[in-house]
Scaffold this motif. Sequence first.
Motif, PDB file in Angstrom:
ATOM      1  N   SER A  28      13.190   6.232 -27.087  1.00  0.00           N
ATOM      2  CA  SER A  28      13.003   4.842 -27.505  1.00  0.00           C
ATOM      3  C   SER A  28      12.104   4.824 -28.742  1.00  0.00           C
ATOM      4  O   SER A  28      11.370   5.776 -28.998  1.00  0.00           O
ATOM      5  N   SER A  29      12.183   3.716 -29.490  1.00  0.00           N
ATOM      6  CA  SER A  29      11.454   3.663 -30.772  1.00  0.00           C
ATOM      7  C   SER A  29       9.940   3.589 -30.560  1.00  0.00           C
ATOM      8  O   SER A  29       9.170   3.830 -31.486  1.00  0.00           O
ATOM      9  N   ASP A  30       9.503   3.267 -29.333  1.00  0.00           N
ATOM     10  CA  ASP A  30       8.062   3.144 -29.099  1.00  0.00           C
ATOM     11  C   ASP A  30       7.469   4.341 -28.357  1.00  0.00           C
ATOM     12  O   ASP A  30       6.447   4.236 -27.696  1.00  0.00           O
ATOM     13  N   THR A  31       8.141   5.482 -28.447  1.00  0.00           N
ATOM     14  CA  THR A  31       7.568   6.672 -27.816  1.00  0.00           C
ATOM     15  C   THR A  31       7.696   7.870 -28.752  1.00  0.00           C
ATOM     16  O   THR A  31       8.278   7.764 -29.837  1.00  0.00           O
ATOM     17  N   THR A  32       7.147   8.976 -28.319  1.00  0.00           N
ATOM     18  CA  THR A  32       7.248  10.204 -29.123  1.00  0.00           C
ATOM     19  C   THR A  32       7.696  11.332 -28.205  1.00  0.00           C
ATOM     20  O   THR A  32       7.584  11.228 -26.984  1.00  0.00           O
ATOM     21  N   MET A  50      17.021   5.450 -29.108  1.00  0.00           N
ATOM     22  CA  MET A  50      17.749   4.638 -28.139  1.00  0.00           C
ATOM     23  C   MET A  50      18.070   3.293 -28.785  1.00  0.00           C
ATOM     24  O   MET A  50      17.165   2.578 -29.219  1.00  0.00           O
ATOM     25  N   ALA A  51      19.358   2.983 -28.877  1.00  0.00           N
ATOM     26  CA  ALA A  51      19.754   1.792 -29.629  1.00  0.00           C
ATOM     27  C   ALA A  51      19.888   0.571 -28.720  1.00  0.00           C
ATOM     28  O   ALA A  51      20.979   0.218 -28.303  1.00  0.00           O
ATOM     29  N   VAL A  52      18.750  -0.037 -28.402  1.00  0.00           N
ATOM     30  CA  VAL A  52      18.786  -1.323 -27.685  1.00  0.00           C
ATOM     31  C   VAL A  52      17.830  -2.285 -28.352  1.00  0.00           C
ATOM     32  O   VAL A  52      16.822  -1.876 -28.905  1.00  0.00           O
TER      33      VAL A  52
END
Lengths: 227, 238
Positions: free
Chosen positions: A199-203, A224-226
């Motif tokens: 997801s865009s908010d993790t590493t 992750m594209a959501v």
Amino acid sequence: MLNVTGNKSAAARIRIAKRIAQELQEGTVVNLGVGIPTLIQNYLKPDSKVYLQSENGLLGIGPTPPPEEIDMDLISASKHPITFGEGASIFSSSDSFVMIRGGHIDVAVMGALQVSQTGEIANWAVPGQDILGVGGAMDLVANAKKIIIAISHVAKDQSPKIVKELTYPTSGIRQAEMIVTEKAVFRIENGQLRLDELSSDTTLEEIQKLTEAEFIVSEKLKTMAVD
Amino acid sequence: MENIIHCEKLKSAEDAIKWIRHGDHVLVGGFGLCGTPFTLIDTIAESDHARELTIISNNLGEAGKGLGKLLISKHIKKAIGSYFTSNRDAVKAWKSGELEIELIPQGTLAEAIRAGGAGIAAFYTKTAVGTQLAEGKEERVFNGERYLLQRGIRANVALIKALKADTMGNLIYSKTARNFNPMMATAADLVIVEVDEIVEVGTFAPEEIVTPHNYVDIVVLNDRYEKVGGEYVERHRK
């Protein structure tokens, strides 16, 4: 404070549901388990042609009815009121499990307490607690064509849910093909867990910290594209 | 009520349940409270002649509702089914040792009852292989895959719920209230069905009938519950 956590967890559940909704192909028969999986229905496109099966004897679950149209003779396996979807049909419990055990369910989406790095699922009992319910979980685990696990990345006590080996009682020897959390998408191929999406908010570092299981990272690792 | 329908199988709930004996195995239809023979269950709960029953049903209703009433009235010795956590009284009774529980996966339970009704002694299934629920069960490998042996289930009596019967005892069910009821109608020595309405033979087209009349021994009219807001609720009794 509680509210903040509550909202965060609701957003996480919605993200998981939305990501799995993308995974369900047109024309497939899908069984959605209790918990996060039931949310998926809200994120299927109206023309998705995904047919939802309910183990109490229905193919073609429609949307939740307005209060004045509730008929408790028409319920889901979670015992919530539902409606008939397009082309819906009714059958007995034994016919319903012919569908499940005969391998006629394309995808089963289910929650879990733990998943192992080979995809083994624990989703029916907690050690030390009373074991008084299994429902259709083991039938679905053993016989669905594809299993997608919908879980929060870690448990409420922050312990990892994707583990090396199950410490909770197994639901069967059959292994899941895919795991979707609010942070990552994993696939399991040939007994090997592979991280495919973040997801865009993790590493990657955070995922490594929060995942006990050993996994490889896909060469084509994606976001992750959501929304 | 100008047309009085004659149905030879029709009995009062009180008369019907006299056929149940102390210690019997009883199949009871329903999924949660959906498709439950409420009138029959309540009548048993109020009577004293048959206790120590082994109830085979997916659940034990909910606390104080459906089979939950029979638990409170102490008629149940043992429950065989797939999911009991939704009735907190069942969990309590099990903890205190008042209730035995045998857990069977839902599909295995449904198929065991179907097999029982179809004269099939036992079958093999992949469900539950390698789990705690496989303990003590025979395992065999077919085509390289592991399977568990499950015996068919039959009972002395089946209590089922249908929407309507015709005067011969042919049955149709309402929506998902069908669930376990049709298989149970085939798997007991005596089958008692509770219906909301009895209609003349010929009312149902042959292809509409789900349970043929020969499976049904006794028909009881639901005279205790009515549907309010989509849910069966107890009528005020005189």
